[in-house]
Design a protein around this motif. Structure first.
Motif, PDB file in Angstrom:
ATOM      1  N   LEU B 244     -27.003 -13.812   9.863  1.00 38.01           N
ATOM      2  CA  LEU B 244     -27.092 -12.368  10.106  1.00 38.01           C
ATOM      3  C   LEU B 244     -27.164 -12.039  11.583  1.00 38.01           C
ATOM      4  N   ALA B 245     -27.464 -13.052  12.386  1.00 35.06           N
ATOM      5  CA  ALA B 245     -27.528 -12.798  13.827  1.00 35.06           C
ATOM      6  C   ALA B 245     -26.133 -12.570  14.388  1.00 35.06           C
ATOM      7  N   ASP B 246     -25.120 -13.007  13.647  1.00 34.22           N
ATOM      8  CA  ASP B 246     -23.748 -12.868  14.137  1.00 34.22           C
ATOM      9  C   ASP B 246     -23.209 -11.479  13.814  1.00 34.22           C
ATOM     10  N   SER B 247     -22.616 -10.831  14.808  1.00 37.60           N
ATOM     11  CA  SER B 247     -22.211  -9.442  14.592  1.00 37.60           C
ATOM     12  C   SER B 247     -21.040  -9.350  13.615  1.00 37.60           C
ATOM     13  N   ALA B 248     -20.169 -10.358  13.596  1.00 39.17           N
ATOM     14  CA  ALA B 248     -19.042 -10.327  12.661  1.00 39.17           C
ATOM     15  C   ALA B 248     -19.551 -10.371  11.226  1.00 39.17           C
ATOM     16  N   VAL B 249     -20.612 -11.163  10.997  1.00 42.99           N
ATOM     17  CA  VAL B 249     -21.199 -11.241   9.663  1.00 42.99           C
ATOM     18  C   VAL B 249     -21.858  -9.910   9.305  1.00 42.99           C
ATOM     19  N   ARG B 250     -22.573  -9.340  10.268  1.00 44.05           N
ATOM     20  CA  ARG B 250     -23.231  -8.059   9.983  1.00 44.05           C
ATOM     21  C   ARG B 250     -22.205  -6.975   9.663  1.00 44.05           C
ATOM     22  N   ASN B 251     -21.080  -7.018  10.364  1.00 42.78           N
ATOM     23  CA  ASN B 251     -20.059  -6.006  10.119  1.00 42.78           C
ATOM     24  C   ASN B 251     -19.436  -6.142   8.745  1.00 42.78           C
ATOM     25  N   ALA B 252     -19.530  -7.344   8.170  1.00 45.12           N
ATOM     26  CA  ALA B 252     -18.936  -7.570   6.853  1.00 45.12           C
ATOM     27  C   ALA B 252     -19.776  -6.948   5.742  1.00 45.12           C
ATOM     28  N   ILE B 253     -21.033  -6.622   6.054  1.00 40.86           N
ATOM     29  CA  ILE B 253     -21.905  -5.995   5.062  1.00 40.86           C
ATOM     30  C   ILE B 253     -21.502  -4.536   4.901  1.00 40.86           C
ATOM     31  N   ALA B 254     -21.670  -4.023   3.684  1.00 37.41           N
ATOM     32  CA  ALA B 254     -21.284  -2.647   3.405  1.00 37.41           C
ATOM     33  C   ALA B 254     -21.829  -1.698   4.456  1.00 37.41           C
ATOM     34  N   PRO B 255     -21.021  -0.725   4.894  1.00 38.44           N
ATOM     35  CA  PRO B 255     -21.476   0.217   5.925  1.00 38.44           C
ATOM     36  C   PRO B 255     -22.650   1.058   5.421  1.00 38.44           C
ATOM     37  N   GLY B 256     -23.546   1.403   6.328  1.00 36.14           N
ATOM     38  CA  GLY B 256     -24.690   2.229   5.950  1.00 36.14           C
ATOM     39  C   GLY B 256     -25.796   1.462   5.276  1.00 36.14           C
ATOM     40  N   LYS B 257     -25.662   0.131   5.232  1.00 34.26           N
ATOM     41  CA  LYS B 257     -26.710  -0.678   4.596  1.00 34.26           C
ATOM     42  C   LYS B 257     -27.181  -1.746   5.585  1.00 34.26           C
ATOM     43  N   VAL B 258     -28.412  -2.185   5.431  1.00 32.06           N
ATOM     44  CA  VAL B 258     -28.919  -3.295   6.249  1.00 32.06           C
ATOM     45  C   VAL B 258     -29.661  -4.270   5.338  1.00 32.06           C
ATOM     46  N   LEU B 259     -29.672  -5.530   5.761  1.00 29.29           N
ATOM     47  CA  LEU B 259     -30.432  -6.558   5.055  1.00 29.29           C
ATOM     48  C   LEU B 259     -31.726  -6.818   5.818  1.00 29.29           C
ATOM     49  N   ARG B 260     -32.844  -6.820   5.088  1.00 23.46           N
ATOM     50  CA  ARG B 260     -34.121  -7.096   5.744  1.00 23.46           C
ATOM     51  C   ARG B 260     -34.915  -8.073   4.886  1.00 23.46           C
TER      52      ARG B 260
END
Lengths: 327, 566
Positions: B244-260
């Motif tokens: 999740l530290a990688d921005s490309a991976v974070r961008n792959a997550i649905a928009p408007g959502k975050v993983l915590r």
């Protein structure tokens, strides 16, 4: 009236060659040690890094502490007994470890604690002291220490230039410089840790040593006024002898105090006490055998006009190292 | 005689002033009671302040941490952070804490007598950024996983094989790989909406998910107890975090959502062979409200189960927003997120207004207190990192004091023996002057509110040796004048006159070093510099003025006819 070294007429300056050889030899040994084993032992304050002082419930084994650290991948940490067999100091100053501390200075200390808890047990020891310094702060502190050293030297120089005419000033500065080098050699040879406190000790020492030189030079100046045709060589010797009781007394009391520090004030302050104790001897030595001969040498090279005659004689006297001073 | 009287009066005044400066005085001490409240008690204390290296405590230097993003206006951010830290420390319950800015980029925190370093550090460093976020209901993670897996592979983050094998059934829930979830079986609390959307998404996603059941991310994640909650093996948390530290991976997550992640692991005791799991939550990235509307927070005992809660209160505006938003999300789960970690994620049963509570699973009173404290004091505007930390245990400090006192006593005794042994009667005068020197030095340190540190204590011991130098210089001069056959009175006058210039020289040299050391040193060394300079001033006064007065007094008594014992 109890008197020691009263009305003495020792020819101190006669021995300047022996003294010069001794001090140069000492500096040489110190320098050799620098070349062979690297620089002085800087504290974590200056290098950045971590220091942990541990107090164990029972006498502990340095080998086990080392093994615990190695097992956790904390490499290049130095483990050292500190005072009794139940007290140890761990210093982690190795470069990769220190660079980890840029992101948070406490990181390595936490790793060390975790490693010790795991292999020795958290209940077997307590942390008596902990210092975690990020590389950036280390850089700042060492820069500040250098600035402090340079500023004290400059301030001293300016004060001396103002207080004495330049010949005396230069001689006093050379003596002070000598003290710094010899003290550094001493610190190196004894493997003392150079911390801010030790820098403070060195600076105090410089002041103390300069005092000594000033007091002798003050007397030289006074005696020169009544010297008539006497040579500077003789005046210098006489001044040293005149101030000898004072020197002995002051050094005795200061030595007593620093010895008390060295023996009774504990491990933390010991490097400071070592520098001060050694420094008292250096200060005594340099005010007689460095400041004096250098002053004579300057007089010979750049004789003052008014007393050109006496300066020439001084030159001769200095060359005839065996000459007996007469009054 | 007249001048002698005024001299004695001046000395008496100096002594009186020093007694006043050193006299134990009533000081308000802030103490923390076991229940967490503060009481101010009055104690009579010796007014000399000890440094952290003598009384034990913690020194912290904090800097703005820019590793998670640059800070635009550092100066302003540091100023606000300083305010927050000060707020927190004020409530932390340490007597005489120091919180101040140092230079342009650092905050210094000094906490005397603190033993629990970790706790103190947490209170200072915790961002305390509180957010309330609704958990995802749309199976957004499941839909995103193929893309996430692809991104991880593309970024070559998928190195060594994971420790967790997806299909283990020892988890807190009847765990099955996520791909299994998509084909029907679920343990969700609210099947209505979530199952619908899952069904809708199934045809599209299941295809790729099936292909990728062993994807680097997919195989680490298992469904949790309600929509938006998942479990990750504790041993895999670091792996997922690095993905999740990688921005490309974070961008792959649905928009408007975050993983915590959750803040604590749950599940079996690893010592007993159990496996620890860490909850992972998919949340709406926009919080329904943040901690900035908080006006109060206090710890309380949990009424329903063992443990503690933190009760909080919003201001009127916050209460309105919170009521509206929670009303909209009835029966949804709301994650309470502190510093990007989910503390708890209860179901919203009814609209919540100004007052709410955060349930801390298994946390002690201390933790509840500290959380309430940081919430009350407000969030840190920027993350802070530790640049320098020094801890000294109280027992080591006490040890240093004891040893320092011993060395001090021995130094004084030795100097007394040397001075009286050599100078006899005059030596006694010098010793009295030395006593006054110590007294004045301590009084000046107390009077100016200076701090006595270990190097300072060493300076004080050393000062005992050096301070008599001025007396030695004077006495030696007097002896010389007497040798020339001068009378006692004349010798004393001349002796003082001649010795003065050397004494002034030595003092100037020491004051110069002291001033520079003060400017460029840190705490302990500054203490040394102060002791040094104050010592020189006291020594000038006692050696020149006090000693001379005593000698004049002696002359006055004897009429100057007797030989001076020197």
């Amino acid at each position: 009236m109890l008197r020691i070294f009263h009305n003495t007429k020792y020819d101190f300056i006669k021995w300047w060659k022996v003294a010069a050889i001794a001090t140069i030899a000492f500096m040489g040994i110190g320098l050799a040690s620098f070349v062979i084993t690297g620089g002085v032992n800087y504290s974590v304050e200056f290098t950045g890094g971590t220091l942990v002082q541990l107090k164990f419930k029972q006498a502990a084994d340095a080998g086990k502490i080392r093994a615990a650290l190695d097992g956790a991948g904390i490499r290049g940490a130095e483990v050292q007994q500190f005072g009794g067999p139940d007290e140890y100091i761990i210093r982690a100053q190795e470069k990769t470890l220190v660079s980890q501390q840029a992101a948070g200075a406490e990181k390595v200390a936490d790793q060390i604690k975790a490693a010790l808890d795991k292999s020795l047990g958290a209940e077997t020891y307590t942390v008596a002291r902990k210092e975690s310094i990020s590389p950036k702060v280390g850089e700042e502190l060492s820069r500040n220490a250098w600035i402090a050293m340079v500023l004290v030297s400059l301030a001293t120089l300016i004060y001396l230039a103002f207080r004495f005419e330049w010949r005396f000033g230069v001689a006093a500065v050379v003596a002070t410089l000598h003290d710094t080098i010899v003290t550094l050699a001493f610190i190196k040879l004894l493997h003392l840790e150079v911390s801010l406190t030790v820098v403070a000790a060195i600076l105090t020492l410089l002041g103390y040593s300069m005092n000594d030189t000033i007091i002798i030079f003050d007397r030289v100046r006074e005696n020169l006024r009544t010297a008539g045709k006497d040579s500077l060589y003789n005046v210098l010797n006489r001044s040293i002898n005149d101030t000898l009781p004072r020197s002995i007394m002051t050094h005795a009391t200061t030595f007593a105090a620093s010895l008390a520090l060295l023996l009774f004030a504990g491990e933390v302050i010991r490097p400071f006490a070592w520098v001060m104790t050694f420094g008292i001897f250096v200060a005594t030595f340099s005010s007689i055998y460095v400041a004096g001969p250098v002053l004579l040498w300057i007089e010979a090279k750049f004789p003052r006009k008014a007393t050109a005659g006496s300066a020439a004689r001084t030159d001769g006297a200095a060359k005839r190292a065996g000459a007996v001073a007469t009054r | 005689m007249n001048s002698l009287r005024s001299r004695l009066l001046l000395i008496a005044a100096a002594i009186g002033l020093s007694v006043f400066a050193l006299f134990p005085r009533a000081t308000e001490v802030r103490e923390k009671k076991p229940d967490g409240s503060f009481v101010n008690t009055t104690k009579r204390l010796w007014p000399l302040k000890y440094g952290l290296d003598l009384q034990g405590g913690m020194h912290l230097a904090l800097e703005i941490d820019e590793s998670k993003g640059a800070v635009a206006d550092k100066k302003d951010a540091l100023g606000r952070a300083l305010k927050t830290v000060r707020n927190r420390i004020d409530q932390f319950g340490v007597s005489e804490p120091v919180v101040q800015q140092s230079g342009d980029d650092r905050i210094i925190v000094e906490l005397p007598g603190i033993d629990d370093q970790q706790r103190a550090q947490d209170v200072v460093q915790k961002s305390a950024f509180l957010q309330f976020q609704i958990t995802d209901e749309t199976n957004a993670l499941e839909k995103s996983l193929p893309r996430v897996d692809a991104a991880i592979r593309a970024q070559k983050l998928d190195g060594t094989p994971a420790t967790g094998v997806a299909a283990t059934a020892t988890g807190p829930s009847a765990a099955a790989p996520l791909s299994g979830l998509l084909t029907g079986d679920t343990t969700k609390k609210k099947p209505a909406t979530a199952a619908d959307s899952a069904k809708a998404a199934a045809p599209a996603v299941a295809d790729s998910a099936k292909k990728d059941a062993n994807g680097p991310m997919t195989r680490l994640v298992q469904p949790g107890q309600f929509a938006g909650q998942y479990y990750v093996k504790e041993s895999d948390v670091a792996r997922v975090t690095s993905f999740l530290a990688d921005s490309a991976v974070r961008n792959a997550i649905a928009p408007g959502k975050v993983l915590r992640f959750g803040d604590k692991p749950i599940g079996g005791d690893p010592a007993a062979g159990g496996v620890l799991y860490r909850p992972l939550y998919m949340l709406d990235s926009k919080p329904i409200i943040t901690g900035e509307f908080l006006t109060d927070a206090k710890p309380n005992r949990n009424q329903l189960e063992p443990g503690y809660v933190v009760e909080f209160e919003f201001n009127a505006e916050g209460g309105r927003v919170f009521r509206r938003e929670t009303g909209k999300h009835l029966r949804d789960n709301m994650a309470v997120v502190l510093d990007d970690r989910v503390v708890t994620a209860p179901t919203i049963n009814s609209a919540i207004g100004r007052n709410g509570q955060i349930t801390l699973g298994g946390a002690g009173l201390q933790e509840a207190q500290d959380l309430a404290l940081v919430l009350r004091a407000g969030a840190l505007p920027v993350p802070l990192k530790v640049a320098e930390m020094r801890n000294i245990g109280a027992s080591l400090g006490q040890d240093s004091i004891d040893k320092g006192k011993l060395a001090f006593g021995i130094a004084i005794m030795m100097v007394i023996v040397i001075m009286v042994g050599y100078y006899r009667f005059s030596g006694v005068i010098a010793v009295v002057a030395l006593g006054l020197y110590i007294f004045f030095t301590l009084a000046a340190l107390a009077g100016f509110g200076a701090t006595l540190t270990l190097p300072g204590l060493a300076g004080l011991v050393l000062g005992v040796g050096i301070a008599v130098d001025a007396n030695v210089l004077i006495f030696e001069r007097i002896r010389e004048e007497m040798d020339r056959g001068k009378s006692a009175r004349l010798s004393i006058d001349e002796g003082f006159k001649h010795a003065l210039s050397a004494i002034v020289d030595t003092s100037v040299a020491t004051i110069l070093s002291g001033a520079v050391l003060y400017q460029y040193g840190t705490g302990p060394v500054r203490g040394f510099a102060v002791t040094l300079v104050v010592g020189v001033a006291a020594s000038l006064f006692t050696a020149i003025f006090v000693t001379r007065t005593f000698l004049l007094l002696w002359l006055d008594r004897t009429g100057g006819t007797k030989p001076l014992s020197i």
